[in-house]
Write an enzyme that holds these catalytic residues in place. Structure first.
Site, PDB file in Angstrom:
ATOM      1  N   HIS A 117     -17.468  45.985  24.227  1.00 30.10           N
ATOM      2  CA  HIS A 117     -17.726  47.153  25.016  1.00 30.10           C
ATOM      3  C   HIS A 117     -16.806  47.791  26.110  1.00 30.10           C
ATOM      4  O   HIS A 117     -17.744  48.793  26.127  1.00 30.10           O
ATOM      5  CB  HIS A 117     -18.743  45.989  25.847  1.00 30.10           C
ATOM      6  CG  HIS A 117     -19.983  45.782  25.000  1.00 30.10           C
ATOM      7  ND1 HIS A 117     -21.188  46.305  24.947  1.00 30.10           N
ATOM      8  CD2 HIS A 117     -20.047  44.773  24.354  1.00 30.10           C
ATOM      9  CE1 HIS A 117     -21.997  45.631  23.786  1.00 30.10           C
ATOM     10  NE2 HIS A 117     -21.367  44.270  23.436  1.00 30.10           N
TER      11      HIS A 117
ATOM     12  N   LYS B 111     -27.732  55.650  36.034  1.00 29.24           N
ATOM     13  CA  LYS B 111     -26.792  54.725  35.249  1.00 29.24           C
ATOM     14  C   LYS B 111     -25.901  53.736  36.326  1.00 29.24           C
ATOM     15  O   LYS B 111     -25.859  54.479  37.467  1.00 29.24           O
ATOM     16  CB  LYS B 111     -26.082  55.153  34.313  1.00 29.24           C
ATOM     17  CG  LYS B 111     -25.320  56.248  34.800  1.00 29.24           C
ATOM     18  CD  LYS B 111     -23.862  57.117  33.828  1.00 29.24           C
ATOM     19  CE  LYS B 111     -24.703  57.833  32.314  1.00 29.24           C
ATOM     20  NZ  LYS B 111     -24.490  57.202  31.407  1.00 29.24           N
ATOM     21  N   ARG B 112     -25.285  53.050  36.453  1.00 29.60           N
ATOM     22  CA  ARG B 112     -24.284  52.164  37.068  1.00 29.60           C
ATOM     23  C   ARG B 112     -24.194  53.448  37.231  1.00 29.60           C
ATOM     24  O   ARG B 112     -22.650  53.862  36.761  1.00 29.60           O
ATOM     25  CB  ARG B 112     -23.893  51.193  36.300  1.00 29.60           C
ATOM     26  CG  ARG B 112     -24.351  50.009  35.548  1.00 29.60           C
ATOM     27  CD  ARG B 112     -25.251  49.216  37.521  1.00 29.60           C
ATOM     28  NE  ARG B 112     -23.965  48.621  38.073  1.00 29.60           N
ATOM     29  CZ  ARG B 112     -23.909  47.177  38.463  1.00 29.60           C
ATOM     30  NH1 ARG B 112     -25.041  46.235  37.723  1.00 29.60           N
ATOM     31  NH2 ARG B 112     -22.778  46.714  38.716  1.00 29.60           N
TER      32      ARG B 112
ATOM     33  N   LYS C  86     -17.527  57.092  35.271  1.00 31.84           N
ATOM     34  CA  LYS C  86     -18.809  57.818  34.717  1.00 31.84           C
ATOM     35  C   LYS C  86     -19.576  59.326  35.979  1.00 31.84           C
ATOM     36  O   LYS C  86     -20.352  59.777  35.140  1.00 31.84           O
ATOM     37  CB  LYS C  86     -20.454  57.261  35.090  1.00 31.84           C
ATOM     38  CG  LYS C  86     -20.492  55.850  34.295  1.00 31.84           C
ATOM     39  CD  LYS C  86     -21.897  54.861  34.585  1.00 31.84           C
ATOM     40  CE  LYS C  86     -21.436  53.264  33.992  1.00 31.84           C
ATOM     41  NZ  LYS C  86     -21.892  53.567  32.470  1.00 31.84           N
TER      42      LYS C  86
ATOM     43  N   THR D 266     -26.126  53.942  26.102  1.00 31.77           N
ATOM     44  CA  THR D 266     -27.525  53.369  25.396  1.00 31.77           C
ATOM     45  C   THR D 266     -28.786  54.250  25.800  1.00 31.77           C
ATOM     46  O   THR D 266     -29.265  55.315  26.016  1.00 31.77           O
ATOM     47  CB  THR D 266     -27.538  52.517  24.753  1.00 31.77           C
ATOM     48  OG1 THR D 266     -27.964  51.388  26.869  1.00 31.77           O
ATOM     49  CG2 THR D 266     -26.661  51.200  24.339  1.00 31.77           C
TER      50      THR D 266
ATOM     51  N   LYS E  92     -31.920  57.282  25.055  1.00 31.50           N
ATOM     52  CA  LYS E  92     -33.318  57.259  25.750  1.00 31.50           C
ATOM     53  C   LYS E  92     -33.745  58.021  26.456  1.00 31.50           C
ATOM     54  O   LYS E  92     -34.926  58.161  25.228  1.00 31.50           O
ATOM     55  CB  LYS E  92     -33.430  56.227  26.800  1.00 31.50           C
ATOM     56  CG  LYS E  92     -33.032  54.827  26.792  1.00 31.50           C
ATOM     57  CD  LYS E  92     -32.701  53.524  27.297  1.00 31.50           C
ATOM     58  CE  LYS E  92     -31.683  51.999  26.903  1.00 31.50           C
ATOM     59  NZ  LYS E  92     -31.216  51.733  27.556  1.00 31.50           N
TER      60      LYS E  92
END
Ligand code: D6G
Length: 861
Positions: free
Chosen positions: A394, A585-586, A591, A693, A697
């Site tokens: 992952h 998101k986290r 990110k 993911t 969405k």
């Protein structure tokens, strides 16, 4: 101009949209069930009243929303039970290959609505609640999220469970029933504060304890050698108690099982204390054993090498494998006579999918069970293990890769360490034989790392012990082959696969976005619910005014709902006519929430410098949890909140720009925010996000993406066409090429807008009460910038300009939304699971499907 009204249709209220959709449904004579038959309403009403009375022991006058929710949950669960028992009996009778998804995380969120939808009883339940004068939405909101996950990895496990049941596969999820899931995030003074998530406090109506299947798990001790081989002795035992949750497929009568283990001290625990009369101490100390399933580690993409985490990982795999072997040997298995006590067909009947390396101790544990408990020879056992196990990677972030110290393993799992050494010995012999004289390669590939503290590289162990290794998006799988696992790819090219992640369209569209669901079904029929590729049929409606109008109205309705939520839960006033620019998101440096901050500050500075400029009003919504020990991530949350303070309280900014930090982002909040997003931010540095993911969405719910060529963004853009995706920034090769000579200060020196924003972060503009508060962020970005935000800044700002331009043309924007929805078909987890089945589990989903005859359940009677 201070604000742009994207469409005159905004004058229509919520009713307006309902009327439009209903009108459309009637005109097109499409049957979408809104009305439930009267008999089923009466049956459900009786069951509900019975549960309120007998299960909850409450009458209507003193029942709170939670009691009413519980009564409804039990009513809905009743309709699952017969199907669940029948499905499990069917699996024993037909004896198909069973698929076991083993994961330290299952991020399930709420269960009630999803179950009603999958069982097709939602209209009946809604009718029942209406008849009883109850508000379904309030009851739904009384449900606690099952927050047994951190982010994408855990939510993927949950989506795959839904898809495997929907495809009728004999699949099981195995995980841990943590007493405390992911912490509840509060924001106090702009900082994240963590509070315990006591999700089981009031009971969980969806689970069933199965103490009859309790399993002992051993720790510590030592190894005795005798003629029969090695024996693990003097161990401490903890009992694993299973709790089963039914997982219904979508309208197919299949109900699978997710089995989560809870730790319980064994009767013999601290027997010495009991014997010595220290009764109270002995009872208190039982907690030590039971701490194993106490709490989910709240880290995302970071390895934390603590003893308790190691014990959790082993607890899961040991209990699960013993249970799987028990089921394999069960006399209930039809067609297995003569094989039950032989493992010769084990790998034809069992597929184990390891969700990252967290459950990779399954490899030495299955070896131990086969060798020590079942008397198999090494070669025989090893062949079974390799043919049974498969590993999903992952992440390639080095800090996330698990490398357990041999010292710790020696203490907690001595027999397993011994088995790992033997596995490595055989493996390195193969490497040497294949690459004679290449000592460096042998060192690189070893499962045992000798430099510094001696460690076991769990990814290497997983590759060696599995027949298949997969990444979770094409770019990620290619990076596995070309970078971190290059040596392994060269040696075993046939092991490597790509299986791009997916999401379940039931929860992520049908459950969370009812207006868009109706519009799609009215336009192209309902096949898309189980074959998401059908969404392509929407493309031919891109010039139909009627459909475009409905898309615009649906998004507005969702935005109004989110605005109402924000008002109620944080007292934020946001303008639903502004662009909802969402980044949830986290919180993690890779990110790049900070890149978003730099954009917000730039917009703010531009408006301040030029108050009369035309601005497309934006509400920037940022949300996500930081790992409690991750200093930088927590500082980023504080920065977002402080920027929000400055921007939102500056009267000269008016409605042109608003910044909202969304508190406690989780599955149930994602279901509210994603349908309301206009713009989805997927802006990680190329090469860092394995798949993502959340990106899928948003696409499915008609948001446009601003993103880099990272993870599944690459494939999303390919599906929708480059003209319908806001791409910016360096690609992965450019990132790698730039890295050796990267000097971020150059960008700071040469770009005045960037310099101004960074200086404001540094000089206390956003932290007047503590001027040096954000200095670490400034220093990181200007002098190190591991994730190359400064290099991508200008390209990002220019790209955001293109976003604004399109948003000013609402019909064109809506057309592109429609095209994004139409192109989302690839990202169904039904497709993901189908690929696992054919490429890895060795199962053809069409043969595999075990259709159960439709039963009219009488459970509710
Ligand atoms: C689930 C459903 C229940 C079944 C039980 C055990 O709780 O009907 O009896 O699983 O099934 P196996 O573990 O023996 O497959």
């Amino acid at each position: 101009m201070s604000s742009v009204d994207p469409d005159p249709l905004s004058r229509l209220g919520v009713r307006g949209l309902e009327a439009l959709v209903d009108d459309d449904t009637k005109k097109r004579q499409i049957s979408i069930r809104h009305i439930a038959p009267k008999e089923s309403i009466n049956t459900l009403k009786d069951a509900f009243n019975r549960h309120l009375h007998y299960t909850m022991a409450k009458d209507r006058n003193e029942a709170s929303d939670w009691h009413l929710y519980m009564a409804l949950a039990h009513t809905v669960k009743d309709t699952l039970v017969s199907r669940w028992i029948r499905t499990q009996q069917h699996y024993y009778k037909k004896d198909p290959k069973r698929v076991y998804y083993i994961s330290l995380e299952f991020y399930m969120g709420r269960t009630l609505t999803n179950t009603m939808v999958n069982l097709d009883i939602q209209p009946a339940c809604e009718g029942t609640m209406r008849k009883l004068g109850l508000d379904m939405e309030e009851l739904e909101n009384s449900e606690e999220d099952a927050g047994l996950g951190n982010g994408g990895l855990g939510r993927l496990a949950a989506c795959l469970m839904d898809s495997m049941a929907t495809l009728g596969m004999a699949a099981y999820g195995y995980g841990i029933r943590y007493d405390y899931g992911i912490f509840e995030q509060k924001i106090k003074g702009g900082w994240q504060v963590e509070e315990p998530d006591e999700w089981l406090r009031y009971g969980n109506p969806w689970e069933h304890a199965r103490p009859e299947f309790t399993i002992p798990v051993h720790y510590y001790g030592n190894i005795e050698h005798n003629e029969q081989g090695s024996k693990w002795v003097n161990t401490q035992v903890v009992q694993a108690i299973p709790y089963d949750t039914p997982i219904p497929g979508f309208r197919n009568n299949t109900v699978n099982t997710m089995r989560l283990w809870s730790a319980k001290a064994s009767d013999s625990f601290n027997l010495n204390f009991f014997n010595n009369g220290e009764y109270l101490k002995a009872v208190y100390d039982r907690n030590l054993a039971e701490n194993i399933s106490r709490v989910l580690y709240p880290n995302d993409n970071v390895f934390e090498g603590r003893e308790l985490r190691l014990k959790q990982e082993y607890f899961l795999v040991s209990a699960s494998l013993q249970d799987i072997i028990r089921r394999y040997k069960s006399p209930k298995r039809g067609g297995a006579h003569g094989f039950r006590n032989s493992f010769s067909i084990f790998s034809q009947k069992v597929a184990l999918q390891l969700n990252d390396t967290h459950p990779s101790l399954a490899i030495p544990e299955l070896m131990r069970l086969l060798l020590d408990e079942n008397g198999l020879a090494w070669e025989n056992a090893w062949e079974i293990v390799q043919n049974t196990c498969a590993y999903t990677n992952h992440t390639i972030l080095p800090e996330a890769l698990e490398r357990w110290s041999t010292q710790l393993l020696e203490k907690v799992l001595p027999r397993h360490l011994q088995i790992i050494y033997i596995i490595n010995h055989h493996f390195l012999d193969d490497v040497k034989q294949r690459y004679p004289g290449d000592e460096d390669r042998v060192r690189r590939m070893s499962i045992v790392e000798e430099e510094g503290e001696k460690r076991i590289n769990m990814a290497h162990l997983s590759i060696v012990g599995s027949h298949a290794v997969n990444g979770v998006a094409r770019i990620h799988s290619n990076l596995l082959k070309s970078k971190i696992f290059k040596d392994f790819y060269e040696m075993y090219p046939e092991k490597f696969h790509n299986i791009t992640n997916g999401i379940t369209p039931r929860r992520w569209l049908m459950v969370c976005n009812s207006s868009l669901t109706k519009i799609i079904s009215n336009t192209i029929g309902t096949e898309w619910l189980t074959n998401l590729h059908f969404l392509r049929n929407l493309e031919s409606f891109q010039t139909e005014e009627r459909v475009i109008r409905l898309i615009i109205e649906s998004k507005k309705e969702n935005k109004r709902k989110l605005a109402a939520y924000l008002k109620q839960n944080g007292n934020f006033e946001v303008n639903p006519n502004s662009m909802f620019d969402v980044h949830v998101k986290r919180i993690h440096e890779y990110k790049r929430q900070l890149l978003n901050c730099l954009h917000i500050i730039t917009l703010y500075n531009r408006i301040k410098a030029n108050p009369d400029m035309e601005v497309v009003p934006r509400t920037v919504i940022i949300g996500g949890k930081a790992a409690p020990g991750y200093f930088m991530a927590k500082l980023i949350i504080k920065l977002v909140n402080n920027i929000a303070q400055v921007v939102n309280n500056d009267e000269s900014i008016q409605d042109k720009l608003k910044v909202v930090f969304l508190q406690n982002y989780r599955v149930s909040l994602a279901e509210k925010v994603i349908p309301a997003a206009d713009l989805s931010q997927q802006i990680s540095t190329a090469g860092t996000e394995a798949s993502g993911t959340g990106n899928m969405k948003f696409m499915l719910n008609g948001a446009l993406t601003i993103g880099t060529l990272d993870g599944a963004n690459v494939e999303m853009r390919e599906e929708v066409g480059e003209e319908n995706f806001f791409l910016f920034g360096m690609n992965e090769t450019e990132v790698e090429d730039a890295r050796p000579n990267y000097y971020p200060k150059k960008y700071y020196d040469e770009d005045p807008e960037l310099k101004q924003a960074l200086d404001q972060i540094n000089n206390g503009f956003f932290s007047p009460e503590d001027q040096g508060l954000f200095r670490d962020i400034y220093n990181q970005l200007v002098f190190s910038d591991r994730y190359m935000l400064l290099a991508d800044f200008r390209s990002y700002i220019e790209c955001q300009k293109r976003v604004d331009e399109l948003y000013c043309r609402p019909r064109e924007w809506a057309r592109v939304c429609l095209l994004n929805i139409a192109a989302a078909g690839k990202f169904s987890s039904d497709r993901t699971v189908t690929e696992y089945a054919s490429k890895i589990w060795g199962v053809d989903p069409s043969d595999y499907k075990l259709p159960l005859p439709h039963v009219v359940s009488n459970d509710s009677h």
